[in-house]
Design a protein around this motif. Structure first.
Motif, PDB file in Angstrom:
ATOM      1  N   SER A  26       0.862  -1.184   0.000  1.00 23.56           N
ATOM      2  CA  SER A  26       0.000   0.000   0.000  1.00 23.56           C
ATOM      3  C   SER A  26       0.897   1.231   0.000  1.00 23.56           C
ATOM      4  O   SER A  26       2.107   1.123   0.117  1.00 23.56           O
ATOM      5  CB  SER A  26      -0.835   0.050   1.273  1.00 23.56           C
ATOM      6  OG  SER A  26      -1.688  -1.033   1.369  1.00 23.56           O
ATOM      7  N   ALA A  27       0.253   2.378  -0.039  1.00 27.43           N
ATOM      8  CA  ALA A  27       0.977   3.643   0.148  1.00 27.43           C
ATOM      9  C   ALA A  27       1.371   3.756   1.618  1.00 27.43           C
ATOM     10  O   ALA A  27       0.771   3.115   2.482  1.00 27.43           O
ATOM     11  CB  ALA A  27       0.072   4.795  -0.238  1.00 27.43           C
ATOM     12  N   PHE A  80      -3.845  -1.580  -4.914  1.00 28.59           N
ATOM     13  CA  PHE A  80      -4.883  -0.535  -5.001  1.00 28.59           C
ATOM     14  C   PHE A  80      -5.097   0.012  -6.409  1.00 28.59           C
ATOM     15  O   PHE A  80      -6.026   0.759  -6.630  1.00 28.59           O
ATOM     16  CB  PHE A  80      -4.473   0.576  -4.025  1.00 28.59           C
ATOM     17  CG  PHE A  80      -5.337   1.798  -3.906  1.00 28.59           C
ATOM     18  CD1 PHE A  80      -6.697   1.705  -3.620  1.00 28.59           C
ATOM     19  CD2 PHE A  80      -4.786   3.067  -4.032  1.00 28.59           C
ATOM     20  CE1 PHE A  80      -7.460   2.856  -3.459  1.00 28.59           C
ATOM     21  CE2 PHE A  80      -5.546   4.216  -3.875  1.00 28.59           C
ATOM     22  CZ  PHE A  80      -6.885   4.108  -3.593  1.00 28.59           C
ATOM     23  N   GLU A 129       1.249   4.443  -3.983  1.00 26.70           N
ATOM     24  CA  GLU A 129       1.755   3.065  -4.064  1.00 26.70           C
ATOM     25  C   GLU A 129       2.989   2.993  -4.964  1.00 26.70           C
ATOM     26  O   GLU A 129       3.849   2.138  -4.790  1.00 26.70           O
ATOM     27  CB  GLU A 129       0.653   2.138  -4.590  1.00 26.70           C
ATOM     28  CG  GLU A 129      -0.291   1.577  -3.528  1.00 26.70           C
ATOM     29  CD  GLU A 129      -1.275   2.545  -2.903  1.00 26.70           C
ATOM     30  OE1 GLU A 129      -1.416   3.675  -3.434  1.00 26.70           O
ATOM     31  OE2 GLU A 129      -1.904   2.199  -1.889  1.00 26.70           O
ATOM     32  N   ARG A 170     -11.013   2.308  -1.256  1.00 34.44           N
ATOM     33  CA  ARG A 170     -10.161   2.354  -0.070  1.00 34.44           C
ATOM     34  C   ARG A 170      -9.938   0.933   0.469  1.00 34.44           C
ATOM     35  O   ARG A 170     -10.847   0.123   0.495  1.00 34.44           O
ATOM     36  CB  ARG A 170     -10.777   3.252   1.023  1.00 34.44           C
ATOM     37  CG  ARG A 170     -10.985   4.705   0.627  1.00 34.44           C
ATOM     38  CD  ARG A 170      -9.726   5.378   0.095  1.00 34.44           C
ATOM     39  NE  ARG A 170      -8.566   5.325   0.948  1.00 34.44           N
ATOM     40  CZ  ARG A 170      -8.244   6.250   1.856  1.00 34.44           C
ATOM     41  NH1 ARG A 170      -8.997   7.308   2.021  1.00 34.44           N
ATOM     42  NH2 ARG A 170      -7.141   6.126   2.571  1.00 34.44           N
ATOM     43  N   GLY A 171      -8.699   0.697   0.861  1.00 32.51           N
ATOM     44  CA  GLY A 171      -8.360  -0.639   1.350  1.00 32.51           C
ATOM     45  C   GLY A 171      -8.118  -1.632   0.219  1.00 32.51           C
ATOM     46  O   GLY A 171      -7.969  -2.839   0.443  1.00 32.51           O
ATOM     47  N   GLY A 172      -8.039  -1.128  -1.014  1.00 29.39           N
ATOM     48  CA  GLY A 172      -8.010  -1.995  -2.193  1.00 29.39           C
ATOM     49  C   GLY A 172      -6.740  -2.811  -2.380  1.00 29.39           C
ATOM     50  O   GLY A 172      -6.732  -3.745  -3.190  1.00 29.39           O
ATOM     51  N   SER A 173      -5.681  -2.498  -1.639  1.00 30.45           N
ATOM     52  CA  SER A 173      -4.458  -3.308  -1.792  1.00 30.45           C
ATOM     53  C   SER A 173      -4.691  -4.749  -1.352  1.00 30.45           C
ATOM     54  O   SER A 173      -4.041  -5.665  -1.861  1.00 30.45           O
ATOM     55  CB  SER A 173      -3.312  -2.726  -0.967  1.00 30.45           C
ATOM     56  OG  SER A 173      -3.043  -1.432  -1.394  1.00 30.45           O
ATOM     57  N   ASP A 174      -5.601  -4.943  -0.405  1.00 34.85           N
ATOM     58  CA  ASP A 174      -5.933  -6.324   0.000  1.00 34.85           C
ATOM     59  C   ASP A 174      -6.412  -7.096  -1.223  1.00 34.85           C
ATOM     60  O   ASP A 174      -6.042  -8.256  -1.431  1.00 34.85           O
ATOM     61  CB  ASP A 174      -7.085  -6.335   1.032  1.00 34.85           C
ATOM     62  CG  ASP A 174      -6.721  -5.656   2.333  1.00 34.85           C
ATOM     63  OD1 ASP A 174      -5.529  -5.619   2.670  1.00 34.85           O
ATOM     64  OD2 ASP A 174      -7.649  -5.156   3.011  1.00 34.85           O
ATOM     65  N   THR A 187      -2.463   8.251   1.268  1.00 40.30           N
ATOM     66  CA  THR A 187      -3.653   8.303   0.405  1.00 40.30           C
ATOM     67  C   THR A 187      -4.595   9.411   0.883  1.00 40.30           C
ATOM     68  O   THR A 187      -5.120  10.180   0.074  1.00 40.30           O
ATOM     69  CB  THR A 187      -4.361   6.921   0.395  1.00 40.30           C
ATOM     70  OG1 THR A 187      -3.374   5.930   0.082  1.00 40.30           O
ATOM     71  CG2 THR A 187      -5.458   6.861  -0.640  1.00 40.30           C
TER      72      THR A 187
END
Ligand code: ADP
Ligand code: ASP
Ligand code: MG
Length: 411
Positions: free
Chosen positions: A41-42, A136, A74, A150-154, A47
Motif C-alpha cells: 500500500s501507500a 490498489f 503506491e 479504499r483498502g483496495g491493496s488487499d 492516500t
C-alpha cells in the motif's frame, strides 16, 4: 518450495525502517526457498493526504484525475521496497498495476479487477526475483489508471494470489489477526485462530476494515488460502480464513454462536414519509437513486396505514446530499409528505455461522441494547448476521456491551 503473496498495509510500510523490516521478512522466506510476490500500500496517511490535496483544487475531484494522482502513493512504496530488498542482496523488481496488466473496469475510484496477466511476474519469479506490485491500482481497457476503492491493496494481493495460483496469500497489517471486534474499540477483543470465509465476508461487508470486502470475495471465488498476520511480529500464526466443509455441517456445532462484531459509521439514513401505499412506490423512490449510481444498503418499508406508508433506506454518508437532492426533485411526483436525512447514525452487526443452529440470538441482542437504553432505528438480518442502526453516539457502548453479552472475550 511455495509461492507466497505477501501484502503489506500502510502502517507496515509507514517509514524507511518499516520497509527495511519488511525486506528482512521477505529475505527469510526467500532463504527457505519460497517464491515471493510482495504487494504494498501507500505509506500510512499518504492516500488521505493526496485526496485532501485534490479537494483543495476541486472540492468534488474528477474521478479519473483523482485516480491518476492517488495511485502515486503506491508507486513510491514499490520503488522503496524493491530498493530495500536489493540492499539485502536480493534480486527485486517493482511494477505498477498497469505494468503487470491488472485490468479493471472503468469505474474510477472503485474499479473492479477483470483480469491479470501473470506471465511477466511468473517469468521474474522463475528468474529468482522478488516481484513487488503496487496495490490498489489497475488500468482500464483504454489505458486509464484506475483505483480499487479504499483498502483496495488487499484485493490486489488476493487477486494476484488467485491469478498465480499461489499457495498462500498473507495479509500483513498492524494487528496480529482478525479479532472478535476492532481491538481499538474493545481492548478485551480476542484474536480468532480461524474464521470461516462466510463470516469474514459478512464482517467485511458490515464495516470491519481489516480486509476489504472484495478481497474476501476473491478469496472465496478462487479458494485462495488467506491469512491475516502482524507485520510487527517475527512469528505468530495470525488468523486463517477457512472454507466450511459442506459435507461436515456438524463442525458448526463447535463454533461459537457469534464470532465477531462489526460496526460502521459511514452510512446515512434517508426517510421518505407519507407516500401512497400502492404498487410501484419502492421503484419510484429507489429507481432514480440507482440511476445516479448510489449504493443502497438497508431498506425498510412500514406497514401501510390510512393508505400511506413510510420508506427508509441507508446510503453512504458521502451520497446523502445527492440522494436528498434527487428525492426532492421527485417528491411531488411520488406524492411524499416529507423527505428527511440523518447522518448521525451507526450500524452495529453481530456475525456468526452458529446462528443457523441457535434460536434467540436476535432477542438477546435487542435485550442487551435495551438494558443500556439504546434505541434501535432499523434492523436487518441474514442467515448469519443481525445488524441494527442506532444513534452514532451509542456505537462504541453498543459494541462493548454486545461483546460482553455474547462472551466473546472468553476463549
Ligand atoms: P492496513 O493499512 O494494514 O491495510 P487497515 O487499517 O486497513 O490496515 O486494517 C487494520 C485495522 O483494522 C486494525 O488496525 C483495526 O483497527 C481494524 N479492525 C477492524 N475490525 C477488526 C477486527 N475484527 N479484527 C482486527 N482488526 C480490525
Ligand atoms: N492506500 C490505499 C488506501 O489507503 C489502499 C490500501 O491501503 O489498501 O485506501
Ligand atoms: Mg487496509
Amino acid at each position: 518450495m511455495a509461492l507466497i503473496v505477501q501484502k503489506y498495509g500502510g502502517t507496515s510500510v509507514g517509514s524507511p525502517d518499516r520497509i527495511k523490516n519488511l525486506a528482512r521478512r521477505v529475505a527469510r522466506f526467500k532463504a527457505l526457498g519460497h517464491q515471493i510476490v510482495v504487494v504494498v500500500s501507500a505509506m500510512s496517511g499518504e492516500t488521505n493526504r493526496l485526496i485532501s490535496l485534490a479537494k483543495e483544487i476541486m472540492p468534488e475531484p474528477d474521478p479519473r484525475e483523482l485516480d491518476v494522482m492517488v495511485a502515486t502513493g503506491e508507486q513510491v512504496t514499490i520503488g522503496l521496497t524493491a530498493m530495500a530488498l536489493m540492499e539485502l542482496g536480493l534480486k527485486a523488481k517493482s511494477y505498477t498495476g498497469s505494468q503487470v496488466r491488472i485490468v479493471t473496469d472503468n469505474a474510477h475510484t472503485k474499479a473492479r479487477i477483470l483480469s491479470i496477466d501473470e506471465e511477466r511476474i511468473r517469468a521474474d519469479l522463475d528468474a529468482g526475483y522478488v516481484v513487488v506490485v503496487a496495490g490498489f491500482q489497475g488500468v482500464d481497457e483504454s489505458g486509464n489508471i484506475t483505483t480499487l476503492g479504499r483498502g483496495g491493496s488487499d484485493t490486489t494481493g488476493v487477486a494476484l494470489a488467485a491469478a498465480l495460483k499461489a499457495d498462500e496469500c498473507q495479509i500483513y497489517t498492524d494487528v496480529d489477526g482478525v479479532y472478535t471486534t476492532d481491538p481499538r474499540v474493545v481492548p478485551e477483543a480476542r484474536r480468532l485462530k480461524s474464521i470461516t470465509f462466510e463470516e469474514m465476508l459478512e464482517l467485511a461487508s458490515q464495516g470491519s476494515k481489516v480486509l476489504q470486502i472484495r478481497s474476501v470475495e476473491f478469496a472465496g471465488k478462487y479458494k485462495v488460502k488467506l491469512r491475516v498476520l502482524s507485520s510487527f511480529e517475527e512469528d505468530g500464526e495470525g488468523t486463517l480464513i477457512t472454507f466450511e466443509d459442506p459435507e461436515n455441517k456438524d463442525s458448526n456445532m463447535e463454533q461459537p454462536i457469534i464470532s465477531g462484531i462489526a460496526f460502521n459509521r459511514d452510512e446515512a439514513k434517508i426517510m421518505v414519509l407519507g407516500v401512497p401505499d400502492k404498487p410501484g412506490i419502492a421503484y419510484q423512490i429507489l429507481g432514480p437513486i440507482a440511476d445516479a449510481k448510489i449504493d443502497v444498503d438497508m431498506i425498510i418499508q412500514n406497514m401501510g396505514a390510512d393508505g400511506t406508508t413510510d420508506f427508509t433506506f441507508t446510503v453512504h454518508k458521502n451520497d446523502m446530499a445527492k440522494a436528498l437532492g434527487i428525492l426532492n426533485q421527485v417528491q411531488a411526483h411520488i406524492g411524499a409528505r416529507e423527505i428527511r436525512g440523518d447522518d448521525k447514525i451507526a450500524k452495529v452487526s453481530i456475525v456468526g455461522v452458529g446462528m443457523r443452529s441457535h434460536v434467540g440470538i436476535a432477542s438477546q441482542m435487542f435485550r442487551t441494547l435495551a438494558e443500556e437504553g439504546i434505541n434501535i432505528q432499523m434492523i436487518s438480518t441474514s442467515e448469519i448476521k443481525i445488524a441494527v442502526v442506532i444513534d452514532e453516539k451509542y456505537m462504541e457502548l453498543a459494541v462493548r456491551v454486545l461483546h460482553k453479552a455474547f462472551e466473546l472475550e472468553e476463549a
